[in-house]
Design an enzyme around this catalytic site. Structure first.
Site, PDB file in Angstrom:
ATOM      1  N   SER A  35       0.385  -1.540   0.068  1.00 31.39           N
ATOM      2  CA  SER A  35       0.251   0.150   0.111  1.00 31.39           C
ATOM      3  C   SER A  35       0.689   1.645  -0.756  1.00 31.39           C
ATOM      4  O   SER A  35       2.497   1.587   0.797  1.00 31.39           O
ATOM      5  CB  SER A  35      -0.827  -0.144   1.039  1.00 31.39           C
ATOM      6  OG  SER A  35      -0.748   1.124   1.749  1.00 31.39           O
ATOM      7  N   THR A  36       0.364   2.422  -0.850  1.00 32.97           N
ATOM      8  CA  THR A  36       0.986   3.824  -0.642  1.00 32.97           C
ATOM      9  C   THR A  36       0.465   4.660  -0.292  1.00 32.97           C
ATOM     10  O   THR A  36      -0.925   5.191  -1.062  1.00 32.97           O
ATOM     11  CB  THR A  36       1.349   4.016  -2.041  1.00 32.97           C
ATOM     12  OG1 THR A  36       1.839   3.014  -2.912  1.00 32.97           O
ATOM     13  CG2 THR A  36       2.210   5.177  -1.893  1.00 32.97           C
ATOM     14  N   LYS A  71      -0.568   8.125   2.288  1.00 34.84           N
ATOM     15  CA  LYS A  71      -0.278   9.549   2.537  1.00 34.84           C
ATOM     16  C   LYS A  71       0.905   9.606   3.170  1.00 34.84           C
ATOM     17  O   LYS A  71       2.146  10.658   2.833  1.00 34.84           O
ATOM     18  CB  LYS A  71      -1.059  10.548   3.095  1.00 34.84           C
ATOM     19  CG  LYS A  71      -2.079  10.924   2.385  1.00 34.84           C
ATOM     20  CD  LYS A  71      -3.446  12.417   2.345  1.00 34.84           C
ATOM     21  CE  LYS A  71      -4.163  11.854   3.400  1.00 34.84           C
ATOM     22  NZ  LYS A  71      -4.858  12.585   3.830  1.00 34.84           N
ATOM     23  N   GLU A  72       1.360   8.915   4.201  1.00 35.42           N
ATOM     24  CA  GLU A  72       2.275   9.366   5.255  1.00 35.42           C
ATOM     25  C   GLU A  72       3.344   7.969   4.879  1.00 35.42           C
ATOM     26  O   GLU A  72       3.942   7.830   5.587  1.00 35.42           O
ATOM     27  CB  GLU A  72       1.905   8.874   6.851  1.00 35.42           C
ATOM     28  CG  GLU A  72       0.943  10.348   7.138  1.00 35.42           C
ATOM     29  CD  GLU A  72      -0.282   9.686   7.682  1.00 35.42           C
ATOM     30  OE1 GLU A  72      -1.336  10.849   7.755  1.00 35.42           O
ATOM     31  OE2 GLU A  72      -0.860   8.393   7.966  1.00 35.42           O
ATOM     32  N   SER A  73       3.133   7.003   4.486  1.00 36.22           N
ATOM     33  CA  SER A  73       3.620   5.476   4.835  1.00 36.22           C
ATOM     34  C   SER A  73       3.592   4.840   3.598  1.00 36.22           C
ATOM     35  O   SER A  73       2.708   4.449   2.334  1.00 36.22           O
ATOM     36  CB  SER A  73       3.573   4.959   6.122  1.00 36.22           C
ATOM     37  OG  SER A  73       2.415   4.604   5.695  1.00 36.22           O
ATOM     38  N   VAL A  74       4.724   4.690   3.084  1.00 35.04           N
ATOM     39  CA  VAL A  74       4.822   2.800   2.166  1.00 35.04           C
ATOM     40  C   VAL A  74       5.196   1.822   2.936  1.00 35.04           C
ATOM     41  O   VAL A  74       5.472   1.603   3.904  1.00 35.04           O
ATOM     42  CB  VAL A  74       5.724   3.299   1.038  1.00 35.04           C
ATOM     43  CG1 VAL A  74       5.506   1.915  -0.062  1.00 35.04           C
ATOM     44  CG2 VAL A  74       5.356   4.403   0.297  1.00 35.04           C
ATOM     45  N   VAL A  75       3.883   0.533   1.828  1.00 30.32           N
ATOM     46  CA  VAL A  75       3.995  -0.435   3.470  1.00 30.32           C
ATOM     47  C   VAL A  75       4.345  -1.902   2.468  1.00 30.32           C
ATOM     48  O   VAL A  75       3.721  -1.732   1.800  1.00 30.32           O
ATOM     49  CB  VAL A  75       2.530  -0.967   3.757  1.00 30.32           C
ATOM     50  CG1 VAL A  75       2.837  -2.415   4.160  1.00 30.32           C
ATOM     51  CG2 VAL A  75       2.181  -0.037   4.821  1.00 30.32           C
ATOM     52  N   LYS A  77       7.279  -0.398   7.220  1.00 30.84           N
ATOM     53  CA  LYS A  77       6.324  -0.367   6.441  1.00 30.84           C
ATOM     54  C   LYS A  77       7.529   1.278   8.056  1.00 30.84           C
ATOM     55  O   LYS A  77       7.827   1.380   7.210  1.00 30.84           O
ATOM     56  CB  LYS A  77       5.193   0.256   8.776  1.00 30.84           C
ATOM     57  CG  LYS A  77       4.197   1.839   8.462  1.00 30.84           C
ATOM     58  CD  LYS A  77       3.005   1.384   9.023  1.00 30.84           C
ATOM     59  CE  LYS A  77       2.355   3.096   8.811  1.00 30.84           C
ATOM     60  NZ  LYS A  77       0.413   2.898   9.878  1.00 30.84           N
ATOM     61  N   ASP A  84      -7.735   7.020  15.413  1.00 31.51           N
ATOM     62  CA  ASP A  84      -7.764   7.327  13.732  1.00 31.51           C
ATOM     63  C   ASP A  84      -8.180   5.725  13.479  1.00 31.51           C
ATOM     64  O   ASP A  84      -8.605   4.907  11.935  1.00 31.51           O
ATOM     65  CB  ASP A  84      -6.099   7.068  12.675  1.00 31.51           C
ATOM     66  CG  ASP A  84      -6.879   6.910  11.345  1.00 31.51           C
ATOM     67  OD1 ASP A  84      -7.919   6.898  11.020  1.00 31.51           O
ATOM     68  OD2 ASP A  84      -5.861   6.959  10.613  1.00 31.51           O
TER      69      ASP A  84
HETATM   70  P1  ADP Z   1      -0.985   4.509   6.725  1.00 33.95           P
HETATM   71  O1  ADP Z   1      -0.817   5.187   7.996  1.00 33.95           O
HETATM   72  O2  ADP Z   1       0.222   5.295   5.261  1.00 33.95           O
HETATM   73  O3  ADP Z   1      -2.480   4.120   6.249  1.00 33.95           O
HETATM   74  P2  ADP Z   1      -1.496   1.681   7.473  1.00 33.95           P
HETATM   75  O4  ADP Z   1      -0.316   1.014   8.574  1.00 33.95           O
HETATM   76  O5  ADP Z   1      -2.529   1.792   7.357  1.00 33.95           O
HETATM   77  O6  ADP Z   1      -0.598   3.520   7.040  1.00 33.95           O
HETATM   78  O7  ADP Z   1      -1.322   0.982   6.219  1.00 33.95           O
HETATM   79  C1  ADP Z   1      -1.436   0.939   5.001  1.00 33.95           C
HETATM   80  C2  ADP Z   1      -2.337  -0.507   4.149  1.00 33.95           C
HETATM   81  O8  ADP Z   1      -1.370  -1.333   4.530  1.00 33.95           O
HETATM   82  C3  ADP Z   1      -3.396  -0.843   5.157  1.00 33.95           C
HETATM   83  O9  ADP Z   1      -4.687  -0.954   4.645  1.00 33.95           O
HETATM   84  C4  ADP Z   1      -3.063  -2.433   4.842  1.00 33.95           C
HETATM   85  O10 ADP Z   1      -4.142  -3.431   4.209  1.00 33.95           O
HETATM   86  C5  ADP Z   1      -1.940  -2.678   4.956  1.00 33.95           C
HETATM   87  N1  ADP Z   1      -0.989  -3.338   5.578  1.00 33.95           N
HETATM   88  C6  ADP Z   1      -0.340  -2.272   7.464  1.00 33.95           C
HETATM   89  N2  ADP Z   1       0.198  -3.409   7.664  1.00 33.95           N
HETATM   90  C7  ADP Z   1       0.205  -4.381   7.908  1.00 33.95           C
HETATM   91  C8  ADP Z   1       0.240  -5.688   8.137  1.00 33.95           C
HETATM   92  N3  ADP Z   1       0.937  -5.794   9.316  1.00 33.95           N
HETATM   93  N4  ADP Z   1      -0.186  -6.751   7.661  1.00 33.95           N
HETATM   94  C9  ADP Z   1      -1.009  -6.408   6.525  1.00 33.95           C
HETATM   95  N5  ADP Z   1      -1.106  -5.465   5.426  1.00 33.95           N
HETATM   96  C10 ADP Z   1      -0.739  -4.589   6.363  1.00 33.95           C
HETATM   97 MG    MG Z   2      -3.877   3.401   7.444  1.00 32.22          MG
END
Ligand code: ADP
Ligand code: MG
Length: 469
Positions: A247-248, A250-254, A274, A390
């Site tokens: 996921s990309t 606004k604040e992070s890329v996972v 993250k 949040d």
């Molecule tokens: P942001 O601050 O950018 O919203 P998140 O922590 O919500 O970051 O993560 C963004 C997306 O990444 C989540 O909606 C989820 O789909 C995926 N994600 C984040 N952490 C995990 C995790 N531990 N396992 C699986 N997917 C994750």
């Molecule tokens: Mg989030």
């Protein structure tokens, strides 16, 4: 009377005749002449490179030819050295994602390393060139110098050409102007203008490229420093490989990655990285989640904005640890490295668990999910002393029949000046989740009353699930 007359000079007997040459010497001389004649049958070498070749017929003295020969040999040697260096560089880097350049060790600059005949002249070291560029003559205000026949105007091609050559000094640093500056080169206005134009357009192009690069790194959060950190994790064996982006935001890329081992402890097979974005735009709006959190308050004020981002990652780590020890389903922290947080992956086989928003839940699962959400909110507040801040269907995942809480970097303690405001917002978000609302509507139809009236003024404690829910 015939007398044998011995010819005697006044200086004694005549000098003996020079001894005749040996046959082999005569032969070799003949051979040399013959070879020379044969050589003349070939067409003479033309082109500028021919001047550089040492030739016996050239009028240049032997020293110069030797020098040139030496320089050519040196050039050849240097090129071979560079080729070898290139091979070593390739071998050293192999298929690695981060490559080390040996460029600085090259003997011949790539610009100079071309086979064009012009470059043959370029590479010569002009440091010892006796020619010193004269300071370009400045033309007096009246526009000409000299008198009568010797008058020279400012349009004089020689003066202009020299001035143009001197002006090349003003080209942007990094522009290769060759040895032109050291020679009595007269650049015509046309050539100079073309060069200047090219130089300007190149500069603009490189600025554009740079801009694009900067932009793309900020978009994907993987600037060279982050990439290096990620690479180090792989090379240290903490991660086996990094597979791709989940996921990309606004604040992070996972990113999804496969775990290795950390200090002999195994890392979960599937993990996420993250990566907090190093651009500050979004974080500026979120200051209040961290600067009023007493756990970070004194550090926040002392840090520069870039380091504040690391605090976000750290905050998420602490919050996750608290939640984990209270038994709330959430990712387990593996490692924190600057602004990269490694935690366990919620999902399986490279497929992340769906967000509550996207999970297709049947009626029974919906009931269960709702019950769990209320329970974890209560646990979060009472046992972890935290308010998510949040909480929404985007930050809850549905996996193995459980609701998993994620994204807790902004979570605060109830003592935070805005904690109740955040808690109210969380409650409202949960109560307006569409799937849950539908479930309530069904409930209303069945029972003729709504179980959880959610009014905006109502800032009560976390909602208690109904006993018959
Ligand atoms: P942001 O601050 O950018 O919203 P998140 O922590 O919500 O970051 O993560 C963004 C997306 O990444 C989540 O909606 C989820 O789909 C995926 N994600 C984040 N952490 C995990 C995790 N531990 N396992 C699986 N997917 C994750
Ligand atoms: Mg989030």
């Amino acid at each position: 009377m015939a007398q044998s007359v011995v010819l005697k000079g006044p200086w004694g007997p005549a000098a003996p005749e020079p001894p005749s040459c040996s046959l082999t010497e005569v032969m070799s001389e003949q051979l040399a002449t013959q070879l020379e004649e044969e050589n003349q049958d070939y067409p003479p070498l033309t082109g500028p490179s021919a001047d550089l070749l040492p030739s016996s017929s050239s009028s240049s003295s032997e020293t110069t030819s030797d020098l040139m020969l030496a320089q050519m040999l040196q050039m050849q040697f240097d090129r071979e050295f560079d080729d070898q260096l290139l091979r070593e560089e390739k071998k050293f880097n192999g298929g690695s994602k981060v490559s080390i350049s040996f460029e600085n060790y090259r003997m011949v600059h790539p610009y100079a390393d071309s086979d064009s005949s012009e470059d043959e002249v370029d590479w010569q070291d002009t440091r010892d060139d006796p020619y010193r560029a004269e300071k370009p003559q400045t033309t007096p205000r009246r526009g000409f110098t000299g008198k009568g026949k010797n008058i020279t105007t400012k349009h004089d091609p020689v003066a202009c050409g020299r001035k143009n050559t001197a002006r090349m000094d003003n080209f942007a640093p990094g522009v290769q102007v060759g040895d032109g500056m050291g020679m009595d080169l007269k650049l015509s206005n046309q050539v100079f203008n073309a060069l200047k134009q090219h130089c300007n357009s190149e500069q603009k192009r490189s600025a554009r490229l740079h801009e694009k690069k900067e932009h793309s790194t900020s978009e994907q959060a993987v600037d060279p420093r982050t990439r290096l950190l990620m690479y180090k994790m792989v090379s240290a064996g903490v991660l086996e490989n990094i597979n791709g982006c989940i996921s990309t935001g606004k604040e992070s890329v996972v990113f999804h990655a496969n775990g290795g081992s950390l200090e002999a402890r195994p890392v979960p097979g599937e993990v996420v990285l993250k990566v907090y974005k190093t651009t500050l735009n979004e974080f500026k709006n979120r200051d209040r989640y961290i600067k009023d959190d007493y756990r970070f308050i004194d550090r926040f004020s002392k840090l520069n904005p870039r380091k504040v981002i690391r605090l976000w990652a750290e905050k998420e780590m602490h919050n996750l640890a608290r939640m984990g020890s209270a038994g709330i389903p959430c990712p387990a922290v593996v490692l924190l490295k600057k602004h990269i947080l490694v935690m366990s992956f919620i999902g399986s086989g490279l497929v992340p668990a769906p967000k509550l928003k996207d999970a297709a839940l049947d009626r029974a699962d919906l009931e269960e999910a709702f019950r769990q959400v209320l329970h974890v909110m209560q646990q979060l507040y009472q046992e972890c002393n935290l308010v998510h801040a949040d909480l929404s269907e985007y930050n809850m995942l549905w996996h193995e029949g459980k609701v998993w809480l994620i994204d807790v970097s902004q979570s605060v303690e109830p003592t935070h000046p805005h904690a109740l405001e955040f808690l109210f917002r969380d409650c409202r978000n949960v109560s307006t989740i569409e799937a849950f609302e539908k479930r309530n509507e069904d409930h209303v139809q069945r029972r003729g009353k709504k179980c959880f009236p959610a009014s905006c003024e109502d800032v009560g404690p976390p909602l208690q699930p109904d006993s018959d829910d």
